[in-house]
Write a protein that holds these residues in place. Structure first.
Motif, PDB file in Angstrom:
ATOM      1  N   GLY A  71       0.801  -0.961  -0.111  1.00  0.00           N
ATOM      2  CA  GLY A  71       0.127  -0.014   0.041  1.00  0.00           C
ATOM      3  C   GLY A  71       0.750   1.342  -0.191  1.00  0.00           C
ATOM      4  N   GLU A  72       1.915   1.315   0.756  1.00  0.00           N
ATOM      5  CA  GLU A  72       2.923   2.341   0.809  1.00  0.00           C
ATOM      6  C   GLU A  72       3.601   2.403  -0.280  1.00  0.00           C
ATOM      7  OE1 GLU A  72       3.535   2.073   5.846  1.00  0.00           O
ATOM      8  OE2 GLU A  72       4.848   1.116   4.282  1.00  0.00           O
ATOM      9  N   LEU A  73       4.072   1.516  -0.872  1.00  0.00           N
ATOM     10  CA  LEU A  73       4.728   1.568  -2.235  1.00  0.00           C
ATOM     11  C   LEU A  73       3.897   2.223  -3.217  1.00  0.00           C
ATOM     12  CD1 LEU A  73       7.222   0.796  -3.889  1.00  0.00           C
ATOM     13  CD2 LEU A  73       6.256  -1.304  -4.127  1.00  0.00           C
ATOM     14  N   ALA A  74       2.462   1.700  -3.446  1.00  0.00           N
ATOM     15  CA  ALA A  74       1.591   2.183  -4.472  1.00  0.00           C
ATOM     16  C   ALA A  74       1.453   3.622  -4.248  1.00  0.00           C
ATOM     17  CB  ALA A  74       0.426   1.333  -4.254  1.00  0.00           C
ATOM     18  N   ARG A  75       1.231   4.046  -3.343  1.00  0.00           N
ATOM     19  CA  ARG A  75       1.077   5.577  -2.899  1.00  0.00           C
ATOM     20  C   ARG A  75       2.443   5.999  -3.231  1.00  0.00           C
ATOM     21  NH1 ARG A  75      -1.866   3.878   1.403  1.00  0.00           N
ATOM     22  NH2 ARG A  75      -0.351   3.723   3.059  1.00  0.00           N
ATOM     23  N   GLN A 103      -2.228  -3.714  -8.780  1.00  0.00           N
ATOM     24  CA  GLN A 103      -3.741  -4.104  -8.257  1.00  0.00           C
ATOM     25  C   GLN A 103      -3.752  -3.208  -6.836  1.00  0.00           C
ATOM     26  OE1 GLN A 103      -4.062  -8.189  -8.196  1.00  0.00           O
ATOM     27  NE2 GLN A 103      -2.122  -8.426  -8.867  1.00  0.00           N
ATOM     28  N   GLN A 104      -2.872  -2.918  -6.143  1.00  0.00           N
ATOM     29  CA  GLN A 104      -2.958  -2.300  -4.810  1.00  0.00           C
ATOM     30  C   GLN A 104      -3.635  -0.663  -5.323  1.00  0.00           C
ATOM     31  OE1 GLN A 104      -2.162  -3.397  -1.695  1.00  0.00           O
ATOM     32  NE2 GLN A 104      -3.478  -1.894  -1.022  1.00  0.00           N
ATOM     33  N   LEU A 105      -3.072  -0.253  -6.165  1.00  0.00           N
ATOM     34  CA  LEU A 105      -3.475   1.071  -6.873  1.00  0.00           C
ATOM     35  C   LEU A 105      -4.758   1.192  -7.213  1.00  0.00           C
ATOM     36  CD1 LEU A 105      -2.224   3.839  -6.516  1.00  0.00           C
ATOM     37  CD2 LEU A 105      -1.519   3.696  -8.893  1.00  0.00           C
ATOM     38  N   LEU A 106      -5.247   0.135  -8.011  1.00  0.00           N
ATOM     39  CA  LEU A 106      -6.712  -0.017  -8.450  1.00  0.00           C
ATOM     40  C   LEU A 106      -7.566  -0.294  -7.360  1.00  0.00           C
ATOM     41  CD1 LEU A 106      -6.345  -2.775 -11.431  1.00  0.00           C
ATOM     42  CD2 LEU A 106      -7.558  -0.260 -11.298  1.00  0.00           C
ATOM     43  N   ALA A 107      -7.114  -0.904  -6.050  1.00  0.00           N
ATOM     44  CA  ALA A 107      -7.885  -0.840  -5.048  1.00  0.00           C
ATOM     45  C   ALA A 107      -8.135   0.325  -4.092  1.00  0.00           C
ATOM     46  CB  ALA A 107      -7.356  -2.195  -3.950  1.00  0.00           C
ATOM     47  N   GLN A 108      -7.067   1.057  -3.837  1.00  0.00           N
ATOM     48  CA  GLN A 108      -6.846   2.181  -3.130  1.00  0.00           C
ATOM     49  C   GLN A 108      -7.016   3.547  -3.651  1.00  0.00           C
ATOM     50  OE1 GLN A 108      -3.238   1.100  -1.261  1.00  0.00           O
ATOM     51  NE2 GLN A 108      -2.253   2.821  -2.292  1.00  0.00           N
ATOM     52  N   ALA A 114      -5.592   4.278 -15.616  1.00  0.00           N
ATOM     53  CA  ALA A 114      -6.182   4.381 -16.832  1.00  0.00           C
ATOM     54  C   ALA A 114      -6.573   2.961 -17.522  1.00  0.00           C
ATOM     55  CB  ALA A 114      -5.864   5.256 -17.730  1.00  0.00           C
ATOM     56  N   SER A 115      -5.788   2.238 -17.603  1.00  0.00           N
ATOM     57  CA  SER A 115      -5.703   0.867 -17.840  1.00  0.00           C
ATOM     58  C   SER A 115      -4.627  -0.025 -17.037  1.00  0.00           C
ATOM     59  CB  SER A 115      -5.568   0.502 -19.380  1.00  0.00           C
ATOM     60  OG  SER A 115      -4.150   0.892 -19.686  1.00  0.00           O
ATOM     61  N   ALA A 116      -4.881  -1.354 -17.103  1.00  0.00           N
ATOM     62  CA  ALA A 116      -3.708  -2.019 -16.196  1.00  0.00           C
ATOM     63  C   ALA A 116      -3.320  -3.441 -16.938  1.00  0.00           C
ATOM     64  CB  ALA A 116      -4.477  -2.356 -15.032  1.00  0.00           C
ATOM     65  N   ALA A 117      -2.194  -3.610 -17.258  1.00  0.00           N
ATOM     66  CA  ALA A 117      -1.634  -4.967 -17.798  1.00  0.00           C
ATOM     67  C   ALA A 117      -0.891  -5.644 -16.564  1.00  0.00           C
ATOM     68  CB  ALA A 117      -0.579  -4.504 -18.916  1.00  0.00           C
ATOM     69  N   PHE A 192       1.201  -9.240   1.561  1.00  0.00           N
ATOM     70  CA  PHE A 192       0.207  -8.830   0.333  1.00  0.00           C
ATOM     71  C   PHE A 192      -0.978  -9.964   0.283  1.00  0.00           C
ATOM     72  CE2 PHE A 192      -1.054  -8.649  -4.188  1.00  0.00           C
ATOM     73  CZ  PHE A 192      -1.399  -7.451  -4.226  1.00  0.00           C
ATOM     74  N   ASP A 193      -2.204  -9.335   0.308  1.00  0.00           N
ATOM     75  CA  ASP A 193      -3.386 -10.264   0.040  1.00  0.00           C
ATOM     76  C   ASP A 193      -4.615  -9.376  -0.336  1.00  0.00           C
ATOM     77  OD1 ASP A 193      -5.354 -12.027  -0.112  1.00  0.00           O
ATOM     78  OD2 ASP A 193      -4.968 -12.983   1.820  1.00  0.00           O
ATOM     79  N   LEU A 194      -4.907  -9.275  -1.498  1.00  0.00           N
ATOM     80  CA  LEU A 194      -6.124  -8.568  -1.962  1.00  0.00           C
ATOM     81  C   LEU A 194      -7.265  -9.395  -2.373  1.00  0.00           C
ATOM     82  CD1 LEU A 194      -4.500  -5.617  -4.184  1.00  0.00           C
ATOM     83  CD2 LEU A 194      -5.567  -5.454  -1.919  1.00  0.00           C
TER      84      LEU A 194
END
Length: 262
Positions: A71-75, A103-108, A114-117, A192-194
């Motif tokens: 979470g901290e890394l994504a931010r 994925q973390q950024l998509l969640a939070q 805009a798109s995700a690979a 990590f567990d989403l």
């Protein structure tokens, strides 16, 4: 805890791009630099897109850290990209832990994506104890302890013999990675567990896996794709580092997602 801003790598010269060129942000795998992981992918995107990459703490051009969560890394990645480009959203591709950060950024903070690979990744990496044991080993004995195992996991058989110019720089990246930052990344993966937060993706999304990936292979990829309502692509001759084995496919997938998001 605050993660320092990750180091960013420019794969294109913004002044050479058309105004409004879509921004594509590439994320690395554990033990790699984004520069070498996407060395063959970025040039295939650079004529149409503004392409930048980010490095994990203590990897590539990023400063080391002692501890962080996904979470901290994504931010930290999102803040660094915004500060560097002024953009509020962008197209993302990430491999392994880099895909976990997407994925973390998509969640939070989904409005940033805009798109995700999502390449060679999962919403959960099994056996947290194993990740903590690896962290302890690397913190005490260094990243060279991982070279033999990673060479087998990263590349399909005979790949290094046939394409040493692609694979060898990544093994050098691993040996040069800060051991404490690598250990911190292992602990982050262990925590990590989403699975309970994974929902149909609000943006065009694809999951890509190597058929010979022993950690997050086709079955894992298909399960993630089903949960996200995303398409799944399997690369027959690839193991974990799909961007190195199949750069054309990865670049084409990213370009298709960008087009679908317009």
């Amino acid at each position: 805890m605050t993660v320092p801003a990750p180091g960013l790598v420019e794969f294109t010269r913004p002044q050479d791009l058309a105004e409004g060129a879509p921004l594509v942000v590439l994320g690395p795998a554990l033990g790699t630099s984004v520069t070498h992981l996407y060395a063959a992918v970025a040039p295939l995107l650079a004529e149409r897109f503004h392409v930048i990459g980010w490095d994990l703490p203590g990897h590539g051009v990023s400063d080391p850290v002692q501890e962080f969560t996904l979470g901290e890394l994504a931010r930290a990645v999102a803040d660094a990209v915004t500060e560097h480009t002024g953009a509020r959203s962008w197209h993302m591709a990430g491999t392994s832990i880099g895909g976990a950060a997407v994925q973390q950024l998509l969640a939070q903070d989904p409005e940033r994506v805009a798109s995700a690979a999502l390449i060679a990744t999962s919403n959960y990496f099994p056996d947290p104890r194993m990740w903590h044991e690896r962290a302890e080993l690397v913190a005490s004995a260094g990243t060279p302890t991982q070279v033999i195992g990673c060479a087998k996991a990263w590349f399909a058989p005979d790949f290094l013999a046939e394409h040493s110019e692609r694979g060898t720089p990544l093994l050098h990246d691993l040996q040069g990675t800060d051991r404490f930052s690598y250990a911190a990344a292992c602990r982050a993966l262990g925590g990590f567990d989403l699975r309970e937060r994974t929902r149909p993706a609000p943006v065009p999304t694809a999951v890509v896996a190597g058929a010979q990936d022993v950690m997050v292979g086709p079955d894992v990829a298909q399960g993630l794709a089903d949960a996200l309502h995303a398409r799944c692509e399997v690369v027959d001759d690839a193991a974990h580092l799909v961007p190195v084995a199949a750069p054309e496919l990865v670049a084409h997938t990213i370009a298709e997602l960008v087009a679908a998001a317009r």
